[in-house]
Design a protein around this motif. Sequence first.
Motif, PDB file in Angstrom:
ATOM      1  N   PRO A   1     158.035 138.211 104.057  1.00 17.80           N
ATOM      2  CA  PRO A   1     156.457 137.760 103.405  1.00 17.80           C
ATOM      3  C   PRO A   1     157.064 136.697 102.650  1.00 17.80           C
ATOM      4  CG  PRO A   1     157.657 140.217 102.255  1.00 17.80           C
ATOM      5  CD  PRO A   1     158.390 139.603 103.166  1.00 17.80           C
ATOM      6  N   ILE A   2     156.135 135.818 102.997  1.00 13.93           N
ATOM      7  CA  ILE A   2     156.282 134.310 102.538  1.00 13.93           C
ATOM      8  C   ILE A   2     155.285 133.566 101.566  1.00 13.93           C
ATOM      9  CG2 ILE A   2     156.870 131.893 103.737  1.00 13.93           C
ATOM     10  CD1 ILE A   2     159.425 133.824 103.948  1.00 13.93           C
ATOM     11  N   ALA A   3     153.875 133.710 102.351  1.00 16.63           N
ATOM     12  CA  ALA A   3     153.333 132.950 101.265  1.00 16.63           C
ATOM     13  C   ALA A   3     151.608 133.890 102.853  1.00 16.63           C
ATOM     14  CB  ALA A   3     152.699 132.140 101.961  1.00 16.63           C
ATOM     15  N   ASP A   4     151.009 133.956 102.704  1.00 19.57           N
ATOM     16  CA  ASP A   4     150.154 133.919 102.943  1.00 19.57           C
ATOM     17  C   ASP A   4     149.288 133.178 103.637  1.00 19.57           C
ATOM     18  OD1 ASP A   4     149.384 136.819 101.932  1.00 19.57           O
ATOM     19  OD2 ASP A   4     148.028 135.960 100.155  1.00 19.57           O
ATOM     20  N   GLY A   5     149.209 133.615 104.978  1.00 16.26           N
ATOM     21  CA  GLY A   5     148.223 132.543 105.911  1.00 16.26           C
ATOM     22  C   GLY A   5     150.207 131.727 106.427  1.00 16.26           C
ATOM     23  N   ALA A   6     150.991 131.870 105.770  1.00 17.93           N
ATOM     24  CA  ALA A   6     151.719 130.995 106.941  1.00 17.93           C
ATOM     25  C   ALA A   6     152.772 132.095 107.856  1.00 17.93           C
ATOM     26  CB  ALA A   6     152.688 130.433 105.759  1.00 17.93           C
ATOM     27  N   SER A   7     153.071 131.631 109.216  1.00 17.04           N
ATOM     28  CA  SER A   7     154.332 132.239 109.608  1.00 17.04           C
ATOM     29  C   SER A   7     155.578 132.148 109.121  1.00 17.04           C
ATOM     30  CB  SER A   7     154.191 131.720 110.960  1.00 17.04           C
ATOM     31  OG  SER A   7     154.536 130.362 110.877  1.00 17.04           O
TER      32      SER A   7
ATOM     33  N   ALA B   1     161.530 130.855 103.764  1.00 13.10           N
ATOM     34  CA  ALA B   1     162.196 131.843 103.268  1.00 13.10           C
ATOM     35  C   ALA B   1     162.840 131.310 102.091  1.00 13.10           C
ATOM     36  CB  ALA B   1     163.118 132.878 103.308  1.00 13.10           C
ATOM     37  N   PRO B   2     162.234 131.760 100.516  1.00 11.71           N
ATOM     38  CA  PRO B   2     162.806 130.893  99.342  1.00 11.71           C
ATOM     39  C   PRO B   2     164.374 131.088  99.336  1.00 11.71           C
ATOM     40  CG  PRO B   2     160.963 132.147  98.958  1.00 11.71           C
ATOM     41  CD  PRO B   2     160.925 132.244  99.970  1.00 11.71           C
ATOM     42  N   GLU B   3     164.517 132.419  99.476  1.00 11.58           N
ATOM     43  CA  GLU B   3     166.312 132.901  99.089  1.00 11.58           C
ATOM     44  C   GLU B   3     166.645 131.929 100.153  1.00 11.58           C
ATOM     45  OE1 GLU B   3     163.672 135.845 101.424  1.00 11.58           O
ATOM     46  OE2 GLU B   3     163.793 134.845 100.248  1.00 11.58           O
TER      47      GLU B   3
ATOM     48  N   PHE C   1     156.061 124.654 103.289  1.00 11.65           N
ATOM     49  CA  PHE C   1     157.802 124.099 103.371  1.00 11.65           C
ATOM     50  C   PHE C   1     157.681 123.947 102.525  1.00 11.65           C
ATOM     51  CE2 PHE C   1     161.087 121.303 104.566  1.00 11.65           C
ATOM     52  CZ  PHE C   1     162.451 122.119 104.974  1.00 11.65           C
ATOM     53  N   GLU C   2     157.533 123.067 101.626  1.00 10.03           N
ATOM     54  CA  GLU C   2     156.903 121.385 100.980  1.00 10.03           C
ATOM     55  C   GLU C   2     156.819 122.114  99.719  1.00 10.03           C
ATOM     56  OE1 GLU C   2     155.084 116.417 100.197  1.00 10.03           O
ATOM     57  OE2 GLU C   2     154.172 118.281 101.226  1.00 10.03           O
ATOM     58  N   GLN C   3     155.705 123.024  99.660  1.00  7.06           N
ATOM     59  CA  GLN C   3     155.953 123.734  98.238  1.00  7.06           C
ATOM     60  C   GLN C   3     157.240 124.800  98.402  1.00  7.06           C
ATOM     61  OE1 GLN C   3     153.443 123.263  96.235  1.00  7.06           O
ATOM     62  NE2 GLN C   3     153.798 123.974  94.676  1.00  7.06           N
ATOM     63  N   VAL C   4     157.811 125.618  98.789  1.00 13.09           N
ATOM     64  CA  VAL C   4     159.016 125.713  98.594  1.00 13.09           C
ATOM     65  C   VAL C   4     160.193 125.078  97.870  1.00 13.09           C
ATOM     66  CG1 VAL C   4     160.636 127.411  99.073  1.00 13.09           C
ATOM     67  CG2 VAL C   4     158.120 127.687 100.236  1.00 13.09           C
TER      68      VAL C   4
END
Length: 332
Positions: free
Chosen positions: A43-49, A248-250, A278-281
């Motif tokens: 799981p990454i973020a709603d709406g993001a592949s 993935a943030p990790e 990607f930019e937000q993470v």
Amino acid sequence: MRRTYAALEWIKQAWLKKGLWSVLFSAALSITLLFQACGSTVPIADGASTDSQTLTSDTTQPEQAASNNTESTAADPLLQEHDGDKPTATPIAMAEPAVPVSGQNVTYATIDGQALTGYLAEPETPESESLPAIITIHEWWGLNDNVEAMTRRLAGEGYTVLAVDLYNGEVATEPTAARELMRGVMDEPGPAQDNLFQASEFLKNEYNASALGSIGWCFGGNWSLRTGLLLSSELDAMAIYYGRLILAPEALDALDMPIIGFFGEDDSSIPVEDVNTFEQVLNDLGKEADINLYPGVGHAFANPSGQNYDAAAAEDAWEKTTAFFAANLQRS
């Protein structure tokens, strides 16, 4: 199972060639990408592949390849972006570098008896004996004339530049062949990781590189990002041109260098929401990142040998790229 065995075998061989820390990190990266390729999701973020979804589309089993080639290009966004495209040399693609440079084919390592060859360019009159270095990573077409020309152009900015070859000498001239070459690497990423590690060692040991950066386009943009993960403690700057993203943030937390990225809003192979995520993470992780999203342009907008070339966006990206590398690699 074949991919699992290949990944484990590569880890075993790498253990014999590298230090413990490098091997452990490479192994972790390989296993992460292996599970992503096998279809697991994070799981990454709603709406993001997720990158796992992206990799799954790139790693179709061989028995499916024949039927996939007959499907509509709409089923494969990257193939759709390159529909009817051919890497044709143009005067713009062959633009001369800012200063005279020399270029040559080189062997930068030998692994299990197989030579790793690439293309190296450097200024004919270098300003010092130890220039900063850049690894360039080709598009899905392979190490062709356009990538060699871009390698010379970067060398003209004051760098030793090595264009690696992740296709072992093969070059595609039409999209379906390029997709199959790309899949071969994505199915078994271990050798490509080892290739990039050896490229960095070559530039440090043979050319005494004072700093190291990476840049890649398309397929190579994704591998520039992977290079940042593989060589997180050694890479000083990383540039990504419209490469598929790891979200993935990790995973991204391991990046330890300034990052610059260039994407087109109309690129169906890399959704805008993925670029924004990607930019937000990266921002949330406190990374130094400059992500540029160009309206009205699609995939491969900076490739002057392709049909999607956009001169204004490409020139802006080039100016930002050279300024980025100068700020992070040519520090006094």
